[in-house]
Design a protein around this motif. Structure first.
Motif: not given
Lengths: 115, 281
Positions: B209-235
């Protein structure tokens, strides 16, 4: 000329769910697969550490060297135990974190690819 | 290994034929990524994905998975019902998402030797051509290798997910940076499996992912934040947690966070280190 062909049909009717200790309760009664590291052996009943570092009970496993990672495929008998039908020795150097992530992804955002 | 005689006898036996015309080079060194998806090499898939694949035309055409033409696939699963005959060896492959019939034509000694090692209940990596015969999908395998390092099992499924995401993002018209290089790096460890694939999949993936550029990293971060467990966290989620979980350096995470914030996909919560997805989950 009559040709007899043996069809090997596609069968997606009984998928095996990737589970860890956290996900197991959601699939009681269903066929699941989990990787555990056997920590205790009490005859037919083995206690193992799941990929998310919690305890699971596995029934029906034969003698396995301790601390080996074993993939168990079987029916989830309760929220904490699996009755093993088949098992595969995954060795001593298995990346439990990656497998655990697969469990989470396969039951979360990417469920459609698996179940 | 890929002798032309193998292809000829395939047409003779299959009775309907499927062409390998685009298959002259089943390697991953294709320089033109977007032109023909059929030369993309081996696509990692699950049996479930294959079962849902549609065919773009008649029985001789390629399949469509994730909106992309797929000819050759790679699968990892357990062997069942192995049946050896003079001309070919057939077996069912169960990868936990379903079962599919596979067939390996025996043309050379190499084929016999390779298939002799394969036994019921064994985990194998199957590389082959996806085809349909009388409505039933099957894999005509040109390579069946036992799995020796079981990290490959986890790796394969992560590979399927990654490929799915890539195809999805390409369909949406966002061109990832150098898609071919990512494909190559994922295919290389697969093909070198027999010579010792020792790297744990997590480090392999983060390296790519680091050699691929930033696109995949964005997707990883977004995916993690869109997980139900992440969305459940208020802060929201702290960027250090993202860095830890995704095994990526903090500055890369911050780069992705800024990009996602600009697109309105995430927002900061209690401070500049905590973020949440704007999706309702």
């Amino acid at each position: 000329m009559r040709v007899i062909v043996n069809f090997q049909h596609m069968d997606t009717s009984s998928p095996t769910v990737f589970v860890n200790a956290e996900l197991l309760p959601m699939y009681v009664g269903r066929k699941v697969r989990a990787v555990v590291q056997v920590t205790q052996s009490d005859g037919e009943i083995k206690t193992g550490k799941s990929t998310d570092e919690r305890q699971l009970i596995i029934k029906g496993l034969p003698q396995v060297p301790p601390m080996t990672h074993v993939e168990v495929i079987g029916i989830a008998e309760s929220e904490q135990s699996i009755h093993a039908e088949t098992w595969t020795n995954f060795g001593n150097t298995f990346d439990t974190q990656s497998y655990n992530q697969v469990c989470q992804l396969a039951n979360g955002d990417f469920k459609g690819l698996f179940l | 290994m890929f002798s032309s005689s193998q292809f000829e006898s395939n047409s003779a036996f299959s009775g309907g034929g499927f062409t390998f015309s685009h298959q002259s080079q089943p390697s991953d060194s294709d320089p033109s990524p977007a032109k023909s998806r059929e030369t993309q090499g081996l696509v990692p898939v699950t049996v479930k994905q294959i079962s849902e694949a549609s065919q773009s035309g008649d029985e001789k055409s390629t399949f469509v998975i994730n909106g992309v033409d797929v000819a050759n696939v790679t699968l990892v699963g357990m062997v069942f019902d192995k049946l050896g005959r003079n001309t070919d060896v057939g077996f069912n492959l169960d990868d936990g998402t379903g079962r599919i019939g596979c067939r390996r034509w025996i043309n050379e000694n190499f084929d016999t030797i390779e298939m002799e090692k394969i036994l019921d209940g064994m985990y194998v990596r199957v590389n082959g051509h996806l085809k349909s015969f009388k409505g039933v999908k099957q894999v005509v395998a040109f390579s069946v290798r036992p799995v020796t390092n079981f990290d490959e099992v986890a790796f394969h499924f992560i590979d399927c997910i990654h490929n799915h995401l890539q195809s999805k993002s390409q369909l949406q018209g966002v061109t990832p940076i150098q898609p071919q290089s990512v494909d190559m790096s994922f295919n290389t460890p697969v093909k070198n499996e027999s010579t010792g694939y020792q790297t744990a999949p997590s480090t392999q993936l983060s390296g790519q992912f680091s050699s691929d550029g930033l696109k995949s990293c964005d997707q990883l971060v977004l995916d993690y934040l869109q997980q139900p467990s992440s969305i459940g966290q208020e802060k929201g989620i702290h960027r250090d947690e993202l860095s830890q979980h995704l095994k990526l350096p903090v500055d890369k995470i911050m780069y992705s966070i800024r990009a996602l914030e600009e697109e309105g996909l995430i927002y900061s919560t209690i401070d500049e280190f905590h973020y949440k997805s704007t999706a309702c989950g």
